[in-house]
Each structure stands twice: as structure tokens, then as C-alpha cells.
Motif scaffolding. Sequence first.
Motif, PDB file in Angstrom:
ATOM      1  N   LYS A   1     -44.701  22.074 -19.007  1.00  0.00           N
ATOM      2  CA  LYS A   1     -44.448  23.255 -18.327  1.00  0.00           C
ATOM      3  C   LYS A   1     -45.026  23.155 -16.990  1.00  0.00           C
ATOM      4  N   VAL A   2     -45.887  22.077 -16.723  1.00  0.00           N
ATOM      5  CA  VAL A   2     -46.327  21.855 -15.357  1.00  0.00           C
ATOM      6  C   VAL A   2     -45.124  21.771 -14.386  1.00  0.00           C
ATOM      7  N   PRO A   3     -45.219  22.197 -13.264  1.00  0.00           N
ATOM      8  CA  PRO A   3     -44.237  22.105 -12.062  1.00  0.00           C
ATOM      9  C   PRO A   3     -43.805  20.328 -11.773  1.00  0.00           C
ATOM     10  N   GLU A   4     -42.716  20.077 -11.854  1.00  0.00           N
ATOM     11  CA  GLU A   4     -42.251  18.887 -11.198  1.00  0.00           C
ATOM     12  C   GLU A   4     -41.984  18.781  -9.847  1.00  0.00           C
ATOM     13  N   ILE A   5     -42.538  17.895  -9.105  1.00  0.00           N
ATOM     14  CA  ILE A   5     -42.032  17.718  -7.633  1.00  0.00           C
ATOM     15  C   ILE A   5     -41.226  16.303  -7.399  1.00  0.00           C
ATOM     16  N   ALA A   6     -40.633  15.866  -6.427  1.00  0.00           N
ATOM     17  CA  ALA A   6     -40.034  14.690  -6.293  1.00  0.00           C
ATOM     18  C   ALA A   6     -39.768  14.381  -4.866  1.00  0.00           C
ATOM     19  N   PHE A   7     -39.495  13.175  -4.506  1.00  0.00           N
ATOM     20  CA  PHE A   7     -39.370  12.687  -3.300  1.00  0.00           C
ATOM     21  C   PHE A   7     -37.909  13.286  -2.414  1.00  0.00           C
ATOM     22  N   GLY A   8     -37.049  13.389  -3.392  1.00  0.00           N
ATOM     23  CA  GLY A   8     -35.877  14.262  -3.030  1.00  0.00           C
ATOM     24  C   GLY A   8     -34.788  14.212  -4.102  1.00  0.00           C
ATOM     25  N   GLU A   9     -33.722  14.678  -3.766  1.00  0.00           N
ATOM     26  CA  GLU A   9     -32.271  14.776  -4.879  1.00  0.00           C
ATOM     27  C   GLU A   9     -32.312  13.389  -5.373  1.00  0.00           C
ATOM     28  N   SER A  10     -32.218  12.873  -6.724  1.00  0.00           N
ATOM     29  CA  SER A  10     -32.124  11.824  -7.395  1.00  0.00           C
ATOM     30  C   SER A  10     -30.599  11.370  -7.027  1.00  0.00           C
ATOM     31  N   LEU A  11     -30.411  10.059  -6.973  1.00  0.00           N
ATOM     32  CA  LEU A  11     -28.958   9.555  -6.871  1.00  0.00           C
ATOM     33  C   LEU A  11     -28.229   9.666  -8.276  1.00  0.00           C
ATOM     34  N   SER A  12     -26.977   9.981  -8.149  1.00  0.00           N
ATOM     35  CA  SER A  12     -26.525  10.288  -9.174  1.00  0.00           C
ATOM     36  C   SER A  12     -26.062   8.955 -10.298  1.00  0.00           C
ATOM     37  N   LYS A  13     -26.335   9.164 -11.298  1.00  0.00           N
ATOM     38  CA  LYS A  13     -26.070   8.148 -12.424  1.00  0.00           C
ATOM     39  C   LYS A  13     -24.512   7.388 -12.399  1.00  0.00           C
ATOM     40  N   ASP A  14     -23.507   8.375 -11.871  1.00  0.00           N
ATOM     41  CA  ASP A  14     -22.448   7.658 -11.710  1.00  0.00           C
ATOM     42  C   ASP A  14     -22.215   6.870 -10.573  1.00  0.00           C
ATOM     43  N   LEU A  15     -22.999   6.782  -9.590  1.00  0.00           N
ATOM     44  CA  LEU A  15     -22.936   6.294  -8.387  1.00  0.00           C
ATOM     45  C   LEU A  15     -22.677   4.889  -8.552  1.00  0.00           C
ATOM     46  N   PRO A  16     -21.690   4.027  -8.099  1.00  0.00           N
ATOM     47  CA  PRO A  16     -21.411   2.698  -8.077  1.00  0.00           C
ATOM     48  C   PRO A  16     -22.814   1.767  -7.791  1.00  0.00           C
ATOM     49  N   LYS A  17     -22.843   0.761  -8.233  1.00  0.00           N
ATOM     50  CA  LYS A  17     -24.229   0.077  -7.806  1.00  0.00           C
ATOM     51  C   LYS A  17     -24.490  -0.244  -6.546  1.00  0.00           C
ATOM     52  N   LEU A  18     -23.121  -0.847  -5.939  1.00  0.00           N
ATOM     53  CA  LEU A  18     -23.260  -1.293  -4.368  1.00  0.00           C
ATOM     54  C   LEU A  18     -23.747   0.116  -3.558  1.00  0.00           C
ATOM     55  N   LYS A  19     -23.320   1.169  -3.824  1.00  0.00           N
ATOM     56  CA  LYS A  19     -23.469   2.544  -3.185  1.00  0.00           C
ATOM     57  C   LYS A  19     -24.908   2.840  -3.323  1.00  0.00           C
ATOM     58  N   GLY A  20     -25.332   2.497  -4.668  1.00  0.00           N
ATOM     59  CA  GLY A  20     -26.609   3.031  -4.945  1.00  0.00           C
ATOM     60  C   GLY A  20     -27.731   2.109  -4.234  1.00  0.00           C
ATOM     61  N   LEU A  21     -27.593   0.913  -4.264  1.00  0.00           N
ATOM     62  CA  LEU A  21     -28.244   0.008  -3.374  1.00  0.00           C
ATOM     63  C   LEU A  21     -28.134   0.300  -1.812  1.00  0.00           C
ATOM     64  N   GLU A  22     -26.970   0.573  -1.415  1.00  0.00           N
ATOM     65  CA  GLU A  22     -26.844   1.033   0.029  1.00  0.00           C
ATOM     66  C   GLU A  22     -27.682   1.954   0.336  1.00  0.00           C
ATOM     67  N   ALA A  23     -27.505   3.161  -0.434  1.00  0.00           N
ATOM     68  CA  ALA A  23     -28.446   4.519  -0.088  1.00  0.00           C
ATOM     69  C   ALA A  23     -29.500   4.310  -0.293  1.00  0.00           C
ATOM     70  N   MET A  24     -30.261   3.820  -1.249  1.00  0.00           N
ATOM     71  CA  MET A  24     -31.807   3.429  -1.425  1.00  0.00           C
ATOM     72  C   MET A  24     -32.240   2.580  -0.049  1.00  0.00           C
ATOM     73  N   ALA A  25     -31.641   1.454   0.075  1.00  0.00           N
ATOM     74  CA  ALA A  25     -31.944   0.871   1.431  1.00  0.00           C
ATOM     75  C   ALA A  25     -31.941   1.604   2.600  1.00  0.00           C
ATOM     76  N   PHE A  26     -30.935   2.494   2.785  1.00  0.00           N
ATOM     77  CA  PHE A  26     -30.916   3.507   3.825  1.00  0.00           C
ATOM     78  C   PHE A  26     -31.870   4.215   4.007  1.00  0.00           C
TER      79      PHE A  26
END
Length: 711
Positions: A301-326
Motif C-alpha cells: 500500500k506504499v504510494p508508487e511514484i513514476a517518471f511519467g505516464e507509461s507508454l501504451s503496451k499496444d504502441l507499435p515498436k517503432l513508435k515506442g522507440l521513437e517516443a522513448m528517444a524523443f
Amino acid sequence: MVFLRPKRPLLFGRRDELAQRFDVSAEDIAGDKLKADGEVRPTDQATPDQCVVVDTSSSTQSDKPKLPEPPPLPPKVEPRPLENLFVPLPTIPSPEKPLPEKSLPPEMMPPAPSPEQAEVLIERAFGKDSPLLKRPVRFWVADLGVAITAEKNSLSNASRMSREVQLTSASVAFIQNEPVMKMIDGDRIVISLSQGIGSVEELRSPGQVVSSIELHRGSSVITLTPQKPAENGKGGLVGGLIGSVAGAVPKQSPEKGADVSSPDIRFRFNIDAKTSLTDLLPAPPKTQFKLPVWTNEDLTKVPEIAFGESLSKDLPKLKGLEAMAFAMAKMNHLNGKKRDGFVLALLEQRSDLRGLPFLMGDECRTNQEQARVFAKAADTANLLNLAVKQISVGDKEKERFTFQTALGEVVLDMQMSHVMNSVFMEMPIVKKELRQRATVAAVTQVFMPEPADVRAGLAKHLATVPHIDATKALAKLAIFSAEHEVREAAIEGLKLRRERDYTDILMSGFRYPLPAVAKRAAEALIKLERKDLLGKLIDVFEAPDPRLPVIENRDGKEVTFVREMVKINHHRNCLLCHAPGNTENTPEGVLKVAVPLSSEPLPKPAEGGYQSTPTPIPDIVVRLDMTYLRQDFSLMMPVADAHPWPEMQRFDFLVRTRELTPAETKSYVEENEPGRLSPYHRAALFALRELTGRDTEPTPAAWRKLLRMPK
């Protein structure tokens, strides 16, 4: 080193070194062809046929007796004690200038495959039913292992020989067995060549080589380059026009394991200098974790913090790589303006991250030599982790070897490898201090979330490392490990350690916002018989419960803060704890790790976990020689809807200082019962009773009177 100091001016050294010095060929190294000032030159460990003695006096070589070649001295090997798991691996420095490419004459080049063979490869890359195969322009680039289709082509400069071919409405497809991505579409593609051409038809010219392929997609550019220098004798790189191709066709189909090249892939983004800070920072998670009651002790129950909104698991691999690189390009943009500029801007905008124990400046940076040693140590620790999980004894019970048994085998293997490498290679000498620090840092990071039997073995191993970092690591195991066997092993290791090196860590347990840690700290003090800390234990009675709010005066204003535990998913927040590793100022040899994508399976330890495994996408790696956040402890915890990642994932726990609203402050006061002993007071009282064998009222005054201690 061997130094010759003859009466006559002689030179002794490798033939190739002397030839380079005097600008002659190695065959010309003779006494009457060299004139020098008689400088004495040191030699390396060369074989007799590589060495020569040269007389540089004014008389000719024929007038003098020929000197015998002295035999080389055997290399001296210093024995290394088997005290440490990690040894420095040999490094071969890369040349300052790239070696010249060797080209075969056109008549010796292998014949280019037929257009029919090219079409087979292009069809295999894009897929048999792909509508992109109907485009009129089609290329196969052999040494990159990619196929290209486009609607139009043109030269960048048609008035003279051009080294660039431009394609519009183009796509690139990959053919290797396990491609990083299957296909990329671009508004236009620019192919850079090694030789100028006057027309597109000259792409099939012998010796032609592709330097790079750039895919322009809006404001981003994806660059493909060969992983290895082109060897013209093996077919070249460039494909031709409308189905023709240069480069040998694979002897086997890729499905049967053909060795098909794959390119290095780089992303480049054009970021406007006027871009707002909001657009440069990651958006906070949409789902905020509900804060539990302040007396909560359930880690789930400890609060979880994060860098930001996670990338969608349905995102195509190229778009995921491009979003992470951006995202990493924007981090580099802010860091380029100011040292640690990204983290400073993030803390200014994100209240949920404000108050985390971020390290800045030199505190978050490891010196280069230490970072390189840590990279080697982390690789070895991951191999050991894999060995511990795979080794088993007994056909029926399948009982796993203990950590210590597997560790001993790996230590012996590594030390034997070190001896062999010392004999046959020039291995850099790494200071004992650096090796020990790297050992401790690597094994604690890799094995921290592992099962109890492994961490008990870890504690036994740390007890053998004579370094203050090992002492501190043992102290943390003693207070943060939930398992009795791990704490017992850690405390046994502390019994032989210098007390002042771990006292502060044990006493900090009485201020940690998790009561179980205070109880473990008390148990450790009792077993270590630390009667010298009785006064500090009495002081715990006078301190309030560390989970309760405190009021501080900041800038003339009273502000209420609370210290609370938070957790971070270790796999999803690489960019929160580490800086990007794709910048020019990233030192060579430091540990760099690829950021995992939500749509792809997590890499296993042997496939690039917490280790320096090369990645074909350098723009999605972080550097571990820069660490902004360091956890107190880590646990494996279940995650709902985890696919394609495993259900059990690693979480790192640390303490955040958060400003409270008036309503939140009121809830803390209402739930606190005045006069009640807190869990921290009870832990201190337990330690006082056990260490002294006496008892009195549970108040500071009563215990000071009993022990005759001044206030």
C-alpha cells in the motif's frame, strides 16, 4: 621494460616502431641506413623476430661485428590473492584514426545478383502481400540487411557528381532474424554514398558503399549506418533501381538462420529553442496512487511514484522507440542549458517528485575509472546471478547450490582467467580500492531483490570484503531485510567490523518511517552488544514518532512536512534515476543499459539486464555512472496486467519529504494518541532492557536516573 645502454649509440626496439620513427620500411632497418643521436629506446615484450639492434654511429654496419639479438625477457606475473570476485577485464584501445578501408579492384568484385534474386530479398523483407512492393523504386542494401521501396528518386545535385540519393514516399524494411523493428515509413529518405554518381543508374558501380540512410519523419530523423566497415570484396552495400541489387544474396533464407547484417539505428530530433518547459517535461501519471493512513506498514500500500505516464503496451515498436528517444532528446536539451537542468526543472514542476532524495552535481557522478571497473563487475555479477539460478544438485530434490558455493567457483574461474590474461595480454592494473568498491556496488544492486537464501550468501560474501562500503552494505541488510536468516548473516559479518563505520546506519533505523526497521535495528544492537549506545537509545524516547508531521520555517513561513515511504518500479523509471547515455560526453567503458519498452518482454539478466549488453538503438540507453536516486532496499512484488513483462517485478523503496495541506495535518493529529508509546519507543525500550539486564519506567528521565547518565 628493457633498456640497452651500450657504449656505442645503439637502438633496440620493434622493427615496425623503428621504421615508423625513421620513415623507412621495416626491411630497411639496417645499421648503415639509419642515422640517429644514439637515443636509448625502451622495448615492449616483443618476440625475437620482431626486434632488431641498430648501430647508429657514423661507421658502416659492415665494419662492425654483428651483435646478437638479445632474447626477450619473460613477462612478470604477480600473483593475485583470491580475495575478490571481480578482476579488470583486458581492454584494447581503439585507434585514434579509423583504419583505411581495403578495396578490391572492380574485376575481382563478385558479380551482383540478378534482379530476380533482389526481388526475392525485398519481398522477404516487406512481406509477400505488402502493397509497398508495387512501388516503382526498390532497393536491397546488403550489408545493412534492409530493403527500400519508394515512389520517386532523384539526386541531391544533378548538375554534378552527387553523393546523395533522395527518395520520396519511401519505406525501409528489415530482414534479419530478430529485427529491432520490422518496417519504418518516412516522408523522404536520403541515401549517402561513398562515391559520387551522375545518375541513379550508377548505384550499381563497383566499390560503391552506403555511408548512411536517413529517414525523415516530420521533425525527427532516423539514421541507419553499417555496424561494420564495408568490405568491397564481399559485395558492397548499395542496391540498384527497380529490383536490381548489389551485394551477395544470402546462401540460406533468413528463416533458416542466415547471417544477415543489421544496421545501427539512431534518432535525431529538431527541438525548437522556444519550446515551453511544460512540453519538454514528461506529463505526470494520470492515475495517482492513493495515500494510505500514516500508520500503514503494508508495503503493497506504499504510494508508487513514476517518471511519467507509461507508454501504451499496444504502441507499435517503432513508435515506442521513437517516443522513448524523443523523451531522452528533451532531457539532453535541458541538460545542455544547465548542469542537471532536466532534474531541476522536473522538481520545479512536479510536486509528487519534490522531496525525493535526489543527488546533484558531483554527488550523482562516479569518476570514470571507478565507473569502468563497475561496468565489468556488473557484467560478472549478472553471470553469477544466472549461475546461481541454474545450478542445482540432486536428481529429486533439485536443491539449488547456495550463493557461497557458486560464488567460490566463479571466483576461482575469474582469477584463473586473470592469470592467463596477464601472461598473454597487457592488462591494465586496477587499484584494489576500485575493485572492492565495484564488487560491493555490483553485487548489492544485482542481488538485492533476490530470494532470502541468495541474500544470506550475499551477506557472507560481503563479510569477506575488507572495505567500508561492504560494512555499510551489511548494516543495511541487517535493518532492511525481512528474513531472519539474512539479518543473522549480516550481523555476524558486522561483528568483526569497525563500529564507527556502521553505527549511523543502525541508529537511522529508529527514524525510518517503517516501524519494522526500528525493531530490526534494536535486535542488531543487542546481538552486537553495543552498550556504548545506551545514551542514544534513551534519546529515542525524547524524539517523536518519525512518521508524524514536523513544522519548519522556510523563507519566514511555517510549513508542515512529513517523511513517508514511496516505491518506484525499477523497470519503468530508468529516466527518473539515470541520465541519458547517448551524449558525446558519455565516457567510454561506463555501464549503459537500454530502457525497456512496455510493449516488449523484459530482458533477462543474460540478455542485457543490469549489464552492458550492446544495443542497436544507442538513443534509448541510460548511463549508470550518473545516478540521481539511490534506493534503501528493493523487493519483488506482483503487478496486475503485467504481460508481456513478468508478474513479479522489482520495486525500489526510499523516503520522500512531502509538504502537507492543513486538512492532511489535521488527520495526523487526530489519529495520534498522546501518551502512547510508539513502535520506535518500544524498540528502543527493548534494546535498553536487553543490553542492561535492568528495567524501569519507560521514560527518558527514569532511564537516565537508573543508568546515572546526565541529561
